[in-house]
Design an enzyme around this catalytic site. Structure first.
Site, PDB file in Angstrom:
ATOM      1  N   CYS A 143      61.613 -18.039 -34.071  1.00 60.55           N
ATOM      2  CA  CYS A 143      62.299 -16.744 -34.005  1.00 60.55           C
ATOM      3  C   CYS A 143      63.216 -16.466 -35.188  1.00 60.55           C
ATOM      4  CB  CYS A 143      63.075 -16.629 -32.697  1.00 60.55           C
ATOM      5  SG  CYS A 143      62.034 -16.701 -31.230  1.00 60.55           S
ATOM      6  N   HIS A 400      61.833  -7.740 -29.607  1.00 57.63           N
ATOM      7  CA  HIS A 400      61.912  -8.973 -30.397  1.00 57.63           C
ATOM      8  C   HIS A 400      60.536  -9.328 -30.966  1.00 57.63           C
ATOM      9  CE1 HIS A 400      62.764 -12.906 -31.801  1.00 57.63           C
ATOM     10  NE2 HIS A 400      62.671 -13.581 -30.652  1.00 57.63           N
ATOM     11  N   CYS A 432      68.588 -18.098 -31.682  1.00 60.55           N
ATOM     12  CA  CYS A 432      68.112 -19.406 -31.223  1.00 60.55           C
ATOM     13  C   CYS A 432      66.665 -19.578 -31.672  1.00 60.55           C
ATOM     14  CB  CYS A 432      68.224 -19.527 -29.712  1.00 60.55           C
ATOM     15  SG  CYS A 432      67.359 -18.247 -28.781  1.00 60.55           S
ATOM     16  N   GLY A 434      62.957 -21.769 -30.799  1.00 60.89           N
ATOM     17  CA  GLY A 434      62.194 -22.620 -29.907  1.00 60.89           C
ATOM     18  C   GLY A 434      62.101 -24.046 -30.428  1.00 60.89           C
TER      19      GLY A 434
END
Length: 464
Positions: A143, A400, A432, A434
Site C-alpha cells: 500500500c 484506496h 500501513c 501488508g
C-alpha cells in the site's frame, strides 16, 4: 532556541555530501562534528529550522485522477495504461517540461503481475508523449508503493543519478482485483515461524486484531468513517479538489447492452455525503462474526493514478517553476504482521526524526484509512489533533487504489498546504503496509523558507 539549533545540526549532517573525518569538521556547542556552511556561520536566531539549499529535492507538480469505485465506477472500463498516461502527461504539460529531460519514471503498483504491469507502464509513457530515451520501472511495497516511488525518485536525484524524475502510482482494481486474493502456493515452513505465518493473514483479520488488542470500538470506527465521508463531500462541494485532479476522457460500457458511452471523469465517485452512524450500525461485520470491521468502516477498492514531478531546487528556480513542496525525509519501519495497521504509529515519528522534527511540529497529516480500526489507533497513539488529519477525507470515503494511494496523497497534501499558506509548514503522509510495516514521508511547503536562505540560493543557484 535549543530545539531550532538541534534541527539545524541534524539537517546539516544529512546534507553533508563528503566523507569527512570527525576531526576535520567544525563543532557546535555539544562538540558533535558538523558541516561548515553559510548556515552555521550565521546566528541560530536568523535561521529557520529547515534552511533552503539549491540541492533540495522539490516537487513542482503533483496531480491525480479522480478515484473511482472498482467494477462499478467511472473507470471500470478504463485500461490501466490509459489511467497512468493521463497523469504522466499532465505533470509535463502543466509545467511545460520537455519530456526528454526526465531521467526516470518510477511507478508504484501492487496487484497486477510484475512483468505485465511493467509493460503497461512503458506503453503509458508512450501514450503520454515520452520519447524512447526516458526509462520507466515499477516498485511494489504494497500500500505504500506510490509513496515509495516518490521516495525512490527523490533519493536518485539526491544521489546525482539524474536531475528530474517522476514518481507515480497506479492501480486498476477493476482490471486486476479478485476477492479471493492470496497465493497459489505457500511454503509449509511458514507454520514454524509465527511472524511468517502472520504475513499470510487476510488484511481484514489484522484490522480485527488491532481493534481487539488496542481496544478500538465499533462506534469509534464508524464515527471515523462518517467523518471521512463528511470531509470528502465538503471538499468536493467546495471545488478545492479541482486543483489536484486531472479530468480523464474515457468510456463506460453498459453491462447489459454493451453500448459504449464517452464520459469525462473528474470527481471521486465513492463518497457518500449522507453517511451516518445509524446506517453504518446496520452493516454486518465481514471478517469475524463478533468483530467490528465492516464494509462501511474500511477502505474501498478503487481505480486511480497519480504522478509527482521532482527535481533539484536550483533547477526548478532556473526553469522558473513554482515549488509546491520540498521532500524532507522518508522512513519505513517493521511491525508485527498480525497488527500491520499500526505501522504509521511507528513510521511517522521515525520520518519526523530524520527531518529534525517532532510529531508535534507537523501541521497536516494524510494517513491512509486502510481500516478505521488502525486509523483510529494511530491517531490516538500519536496523540494527533484530528482536525489536522485527513482534512479532505481519506480512503474510507475516497477509496484506496493500492499502488496509487501514496501519489494521490502527495497531490492532496501539497495542494492543501499551499491553500493554507504560512500557517501550514510541514506535512506528513503515512500508511500501513501488508506483512507488517509502516511508511511515512515529511514534506515542507514549497515557499516555507526564510529570507537568508532565499538569498543564498538566488546568489549562486546551487546552495553551496
Amino acid at each position: 532556541m535549543e530545539r531550532a539549533t538541534e534541527r539545524q545540526k541534524i539537517l546539516l549532517r544529512h546534507l553533508n555530501p563528503l566523507s569527512s573525518s570527525p576531526s576535520s569538521l567544525p563543532r557546535i556547542n555539544d562538540d558533535k562534528p558538523t558541516l561548515l556552511s553559510a548556515v552555521n556561520c550565521a546566528s541560530s536566531a536568523e535561521l529557520s529550522p529547515m534552511a533552503a539549499f539549491g540541492d533540495d529535492v522539490v516537487i513542482v507538480a503533483a496531480y491525480r485522477t479522480a478515484i473511482c469505485k472498482a467494477k462499478r465506477g467511472g473507470f471500470k472500463d478504463t485500461l490501466p495504461d490509459d489511467l497512468l498516461a493521463s497523469v504522466l502527461k499532465a505533470v509535463v504539460e502543466k509545467t511545460s517540461l520537455d519530456p526528454s529531460e526526465v531521467g526516470d519514471i518510477v511507478v508504484g503498483t501492487v496487484i497486477a503481475p510484475g512483468s505485465q504491469r511493467a509493460m503497461e507502464c512503458r506503453v503509458a509513457a508512450y501514450f503520454a508523449g515520452f520519447p524512447d530515451s526516458v526509462p520507466i520501472r515499477t516498485v511494489n511495497r504494497q500500500c505504500s508503493s506510490g509513496l515509495q516511488a516518490v521516495a525512490d525518485v527523490a533519493a536518485s536525484i539526491r544521489a546525482g543519478f539524474y536531475d528530474i524524475g517522476i514518481g507515480a502510482g497506479l492501480e486498476s482494481m477493476s482490471t486486476d482485483y479478485t476477492a479471493a486474493g492470496g497465493f497459489n502456493t505457500t511454503n509449509p515452513r511458514v507454520q514454524e515461524f509465527p511472524g511468517a505465518r502472520d504475513c499470510l493473514l487476510p488484511m481484514g483479520i489484522t484490522s480485527e486484531n488491532v481493534a481487539e488488542r488496542y481496544g478500538v470500538t465499533r462506534q469509534e470506527q464508524d464515527m471515523a468513517a462518517v467523518e471521512s465521508h463528511k470531509r470528502a463531500a465538503a471538499a468536493i462541494a467546495s471545488g478545492k479538489l479541482k486543483d489536484e485532479i486531472v479530468p480523464v476522457a474515457t468510456k463506460i460500457v453498459d453491462p447489459v447492452t454493451k453500448a459504449e458511452k464517452p464520459i469525462v471523469v473528474s470527481v471521486d465517485d465513492g463518497v457518500r455525503p449522507n453517511s451516518n452512524m445509524a446506517d453504518l450500525a446496520k452493516l454486518k461485520t465481514v471478517f469475524k462474526p463478533d468483530g467490528s470491521t465492516t464494509a462501511g468502516n474500511a477502505s474501498q477498492i478503487s481505480d486511480g493514478a497519480g504522478a509527482v514531478l521532482l527535481m533539484k531546487r536550483s533547477l526548478a528556480m532556473k526553469k522558473g517553476l513554482p515549488i509546491l513542496g520540498v521532500f524532507r525525509s522518508f522512513a519505513v519501519t517493521g511491525v508485527d504482521p498480525a497488527v500491520m495497521g499500526i505501522g504509521p504509529a511507528y513510521a511517522i515519528p521515525a520520518a519526523a526524526n530524520l527531518a529534525g522534527l517532532k510529531v508535534s511540529d507537523i501541521d497536516l497529516f494524510e494517513i491512509n484509512e486502510a481500516f478505521a480500526s488502525q486509523y483510529v489507533y494511530c491517531c490516538k497513539k500519536l496523540e494527533l489533533d484530528v482536525e489536522k488529519v485527513n482534512v479532505n477525507g481519506g480512503a474510507i470515503a475516497i477509496g484506496h487504489p493500492l499502488g496509487a494511494t501514496g501519489a494521490r496523497c502527495v497531490a492532496t497534501l501539497l495542494h492543501e498546504m499551499k491553500r493554507r499558506g504560512k500557517d501550514c509548514r510541514f506535512g506528513v503522509i503515512s500508511m500501513c503496509i501488508g506483512t507488517g510495516m509502516g511508511a511515512a514521508a515529511v514534506f515542507e511547503r514549497g515557499d516555507s523558507v526564510d529570507d537568508l536562505s532565499n538569498a543564498r540560493v538566488e546568489a549562486n543557484g546551487t546552495g553551496h
